[in-house]
Design a protein around this motif. Structure first.
Motif, PDB file in Angstrom:
ATOM      1  N   GLY A 287     -23.775 -84.024 -62.045  1.00 36.34           N
ATOM      2  CA  GLY A 287     -24.173 -82.789 -61.598  1.00 36.34           C
ATOM      3  C   GLY A 287     -23.767 -82.398 -60.189  1.00 36.34           C
ATOM      4  O   GLY A 287     -24.513 -82.514 -59.094  1.00 36.34           O
ATOM      5  N   GLY A 288     -22.304 -82.061 -60.060  1.00 40.21           N
ATOM      6  CA  GLY A 288     -21.825 -81.588 -58.630  1.00 40.21           C
ATOM      7  C   GLY A 288     -20.852 -80.633 -58.751  1.00 40.21           C
ATOM      8  O   GLY A 288     -20.392 -80.285 -59.761  1.00 40.21           O
ATOM      9  N   PRO A 289     -20.176 -80.150 -57.817  1.00 38.80           N
ATOM     10  CA  PRO A 289     -18.976 -79.366 -57.763  1.00 38.80           C
ATOM     11  C   PRO A 289     -17.733 -79.920 -58.009  1.00 38.80           C
ATOM     12  O   PRO A 289     -17.868 -81.353 -58.321  1.00 38.80           O
TER      13      PRO A 289
ATOM     14  N   GLY B 292     -17.494 -81.394 -50.175  1.00 32.63           N
ATOM     15  CA  GLY B 292     -18.462 -81.699 -51.040  1.00 32.63           C
ATOM     16  C   GLY B 292     -19.949 -81.992 -50.189  1.00 32.63           C
ATOM     17  O   GLY B 292     -19.973 -82.433 -49.194  1.00 32.63           O
ATOM     18  N   ASN B 293     -20.896 -80.994 -50.709  1.00 33.84           N
ATOM     19  CA  ASN B 293     -21.974 -81.242 -50.213  1.00 33.84           C
ATOM     20  C   ASN B 293     -23.282 -81.844 -51.065  1.00 33.84           C
ATOM     21  O   ASN B 293     -24.635 -81.628 -50.824  1.00 33.84           O
ATOM     22  N   ASN B 294     -22.882 -82.347 -52.249  1.00 33.21           N
ATOM     23  CA  ASN B 294     -23.959 -82.932 -52.965  1.00 33.21           C
ATOM     24  C   ASN B 294     -24.619 -84.468 -52.635  1.00 33.21           C
ATOM     25  O   ASN B 294     -23.669 -85.102 -52.414  1.00 33.21           O
ATOM     26  N   ARG B 295     -25.822 -84.266 -52.315  1.00 32.12           N
ATOM     27  CA  ARG B 295     -26.052 -85.619 -51.683  1.00 32.12           C
ATOM     28  C   ARG B 295     -26.207 -86.743 -52.616  1.00 32.12           C
ATOM     29  O   ARG B 295     -26.096 -87.982 -52.512  1.00 32.12           O
ATOM     30  N   HIS B 296     -26.552 -86.309 -53.759  1.00 28.57           N
ATOM     31  CA  HIS B 296     -26.554 -87.453 -55.202  1.00 28.57           C
ATOM     32  C   HIS B 296     -25.116 -88.108 -55.134  1.00 28.57           C
ATOM     33  O   HIS B 296     -25.230 -89.270 -55.295  1.00 28.57           O
ATOM     34  N   ILE B 297     -24.097 -87.207 -55.161  1.00 27.22           N
ATOM     35  CA  ILE B 297     -22.747 -87.840 -55.083  1.00 27.22           C
ATOM     36  C   ILE B 297     -22.395 -88.716 -54.092  1.00 27.22           C
ATOM     37  O   ILE B 297     -21.882 -89.771 -54.081  1.00 27.22           O
ATOM     38  N   SER B 298     -22.860 -88.233 -52.895  1.00 29.42           N
ATOM     39  CA  SER B 298     -22.551 -88.912 -51.442  1.00 29.42           C
ATOM     40  C   SER B 298     -23.391 -90.152 -51.610  1.00 29.42           C
ATOM     41  O   SER B 298     -22.737 -91.359 -51.274  1.00 29.42           O
TER      42      SER B 298
ATOM     43  N   ALA C 177     -20.406 -82.283 -63.548  1.00 32.46           N
ATOM     44  CA  ALA C 177     -21.704 -81.415 -64.122  1.00 32.46           C
ATOM     45  C   ALA C 177     -22.454 -82.127 -65.241  1.00 32.46           C
ATOM     46  O   ALA C 177     -23.699 -82.476 -65.060  1.00 32.46           O
TER      47      ALA C 177
ATOM     48  N   SER D 210     -14.823 -82.418 -58.248  1.00 33.22           N
ATOM     49  CA  SER D 210     -14.714 -83.498 -57.377  1.00 33.22           C
ATOM     50  C   SER D 210     -13.134 -83.440 -57.022  1.00 33.22           C
ATOM     51  O   SER D 210     -12.794 -84.138 -56.175  1.00 33.22           O
TER      52      SER D 210
END
Length: 621
Positions: free
Chosen positions: A112-114, A251-257, A108, A116
């Motif tokens: 900014g994500g769940p 994982g559903n964070n589009r930015h990380i993907s 985060a 990892s």
């Protein structure tokens, strides 16, 4: 059938594989260009003027060709790598490993994500000594004393090996222990990567993946280690697996993907630019292509890369993926590609011919499967496998998620390569190869559907790899060595069959030539006055210039005439050899002359024949 457009992304393969041809032009120009702004090169312009690949694709397809995306700059690649690999580092001040690991696995702060990695907050209470060792190691890490931190994390790992993981070790679950140990291994990897020491970092990467293969950051760290070692093909595969594992673990964070895909694309561009012996084209296609489609793919490749047409190979299994057209959440929108490789020299890629014509190919090059190889044979196998076969197989599988465990997948070949390294006493490389293979086998069930037979093979390979690392059994009893012997016997049978068929064809050709020669000989011995049916009256004499043959053929004499002429010929020879003083030869000459006179007066057919024979007699005597 509509033929698909040809595209060379994530970056045009012609530009990358022929980069060495453009280096001279760049050196002469000596101008710095902004890599973040895509520019059209002169080479691409000239290629479009020739009608390929864009014009060629548009002529056969109503759809517009896929444009080549802009290249990823080194700065963007490094920024994405730093965020993905080191974005989980925060101050550890909590007393339990559960909260510590939760903070360490959280991104985060930067992206900014769940979480990892694995959620360790649900684990039992850890041992207090292990918690103290981890906090001490992390304090040195925050002070950027990475060497000391690595030694402290190694001490914590030794505590784990002694059973000091949880406060209640007898109630602990095996998977929970693996998650904790994998977490400690990952911290050691981070220390070595900070110190730019990829070799020890890679070894701990293997172990962290073996213990927890569904942590996507473990694969990202492995990709970074491979990039630092100059092995972009394995780095590409690590980034691809990390992207898939991130989606698979929820994982559903589009930015990380998107960040992982950006990193994946940059590594793939680097892998293509480093290959000098072959070029590549990706063709979008769904299903199994026919032979005609494969021929069209290879013909288009020849037009695009005329310098790499000595040997062309198209992977018939397909299933290759590119980051620009891959969306794991929407399988229908994910495009699958076929890979076509072209080599400068045939010797670099002709071994791939076995992938098309052998059910279980082998590439070891062992001369005899029944006798142990000599040291010279081992060195030859080391050179062939390490510098020729494995790099090509690694490139083929770097864009393919499901590769299987059979021959040609790269796993069996790498284990056989490990056996060669062990026999050559290259123990460090031998250990690295076995650890790599064990990590590949650990993550394989998450990447593909496995049949019951493949499950048995997977378990056997993992058990034998572990036994080899522990040195429990001799190396000759391994599964991959048994497969190598079986395939070597099959290869020998294939060679015997090919040799037999070649000899059979040669023998048939010789027999046909012998029959034709025999028929020609019979035809030449027949009389010219009675030619066979359907043949010309003119018969070519084998020796038309011989004077006696000319006289016999023109006169039509009987058997008595032939005998007379034979004796006459003998007399002429005696006349040339004998001397008047030699009484023995002179007596023989008079005897033959009397015999000839007797035969000339005793012919059964006076008249024309006798007159002809008399003329011959008078002429020759």
């Amino acid at each position: 059938m509509v033929f698909p457009e040809y595209t060379e992304h994530p970056t045009p393969a012609t530009v990358q594989t022929n980069q060495s041809e453009e280096k001279g032009q760049n050196k002469r120009k000596g101008k710095k260009t902004d890599s973040s702004v895509p520019k059209r090169s002169k080479k691409n312009d000239s290629r479009r003027k020739d009608g390929s690949p864009d014009d060629w694709a548009g002529a056969n397809n109503e759809r517009s060709p896929l444009p080549a995306p802009p290249r990823i700059s080194l700065r963007d690649l490094m920024e994405a790598e730093t965020k993905l690999v080191f974005g989980d580092e925060q101050d550890i001040t909590h007393k339990s490993l559960a909260s510590t690991a939760t903070q360490l696995m959280c991104q985060a702060a930067e992206i900014g994500g769940p979480p990892s990695g694995p959620n360790l907050s649900f684990l039992p209470q850890t041992d207090k000594w292990l918690d103290v060792a981890l906090q001490d190691a992390n304090s040195y890490y925050q002070q950027k004393k990475y060497a000391t931190a690595a030694s402290r994390f190694t001490a914590a790992l030794e505590l784990c090996s002694k059973g000091t993981v949880f406060e209640k070790p007898f109630n602990a679950d095996y998977e929970d222990i693996c998650k904790v140990v994998s977490f400690v291994e990952s911290r050691i990897v981070a220390c070595y990567l900070r110190m730019k020491r990829p070799n020890p970092a890679l070894l701990h990467c293997y172990r962290s993946i073996q213990l927890n293969p569904i942590c996507f950051q473990n694969h990202l760290r492995q990709a970074m280690a491979y990039r630092l070692l100059g092995n972009p093909c394995e780095a590409v595969r690590g980034a691809m697996i990390a992207d898939y594992i991130y989606w698979l673990s929820g994982g559903n964070n589009r930015h990380i993907s998107k960040l992982i895909k950006l990193y994946w694309q940059g590594l793939l561009e680097a892998a293509l630019s480093m290959e000098k012996n072959f070029s590549v084209v990706f063709t979008p296609w769904s299903g199994k292509p026919s032979i005609n489609i494969i021929d069209k793919m290879e013909e288009a490749f020849r037009k695009l890369h005329p310098a790499f047409t000595d040997y062309i190979f198209t992977d018939p299994r397909g299933g290759h993926l590119l980051p620009q057209t891959t969306d794991w959440s929407q399988p229908s929108s994910t495009k699958s590609y076929f890979l076509t490789l072209g080599f400068r020299t045939r010797n670099d890629g002709d071994f791939l011919h076995k992938l098309l014509h052998r059910r279980s190919p082998t590439f070891t090059g062992q001369r005899s499967p029944f006798t142990p190889p000599s040291y010279r044979d081992l060195e030859m196998m080391f050179e062939i496998q390490g510098k020729k076969i494995l790099p090509v197989l690694d490139f083929i599988k770097c864009t393919k998620l499901s590769v299987g465990f059979s021959q040609g997948s790269g796993i069996i070949e790498r284990l056989q390569y490990a056996s060669v390294l062990g026999q050559l006493n290259r123990f460090r490389e031998h250990m690295h190869v076995l650890q790599y293979t064990l990590a590949e086998l650990a993550v394989a069930p998450y990447l593909q559907d496995i049949s019951p037979s493949d499950t048995e093979l997977l378990l056997a390979l993992m058990a034998d790899t572990m036994d080899t690392l522990e040195g429990k059994r001799p190396d000759q009893e391994r599964v991959w060595n048994a497969m190598q012997k079986v395939e070597a016997v099959k290869e020998m049978l294939y060679q015997i069959e090919e040799t037999y068929l070649k000899k059979k064809a040669l023998r048939a050709t010789r027999q046909q030539k012998a029959k034709e020669k025999k028929a020609l000989k019979k035809l030449s011995l027949r009389s010219p006055t009675t030619p066979p049916q359907g043949q010309l009256n003119e018969v070519t004499d084998p020796q038309p210039s011989h004077p006696i043959r000319v006289l016999i053929c023109c006169s039509g004499l009987s058997f008595s005439d032939l005998l007379c002429l034979a004796l006459l010929r003998l007399q002429l020879l005696l006349l040339r050899l004998c001397s008047a003083k030699d009484s023995g030869l002179t007596h023989l000459k008079h005897t033959l002359t009397a015999l000839l006179v007797h035969l000339s007066h005793g012919w059964d057919h006076p008249g024309p024949l006798s007159s002809k024979s008399g003329e011959l007699w008078n002429t020759l005597t």
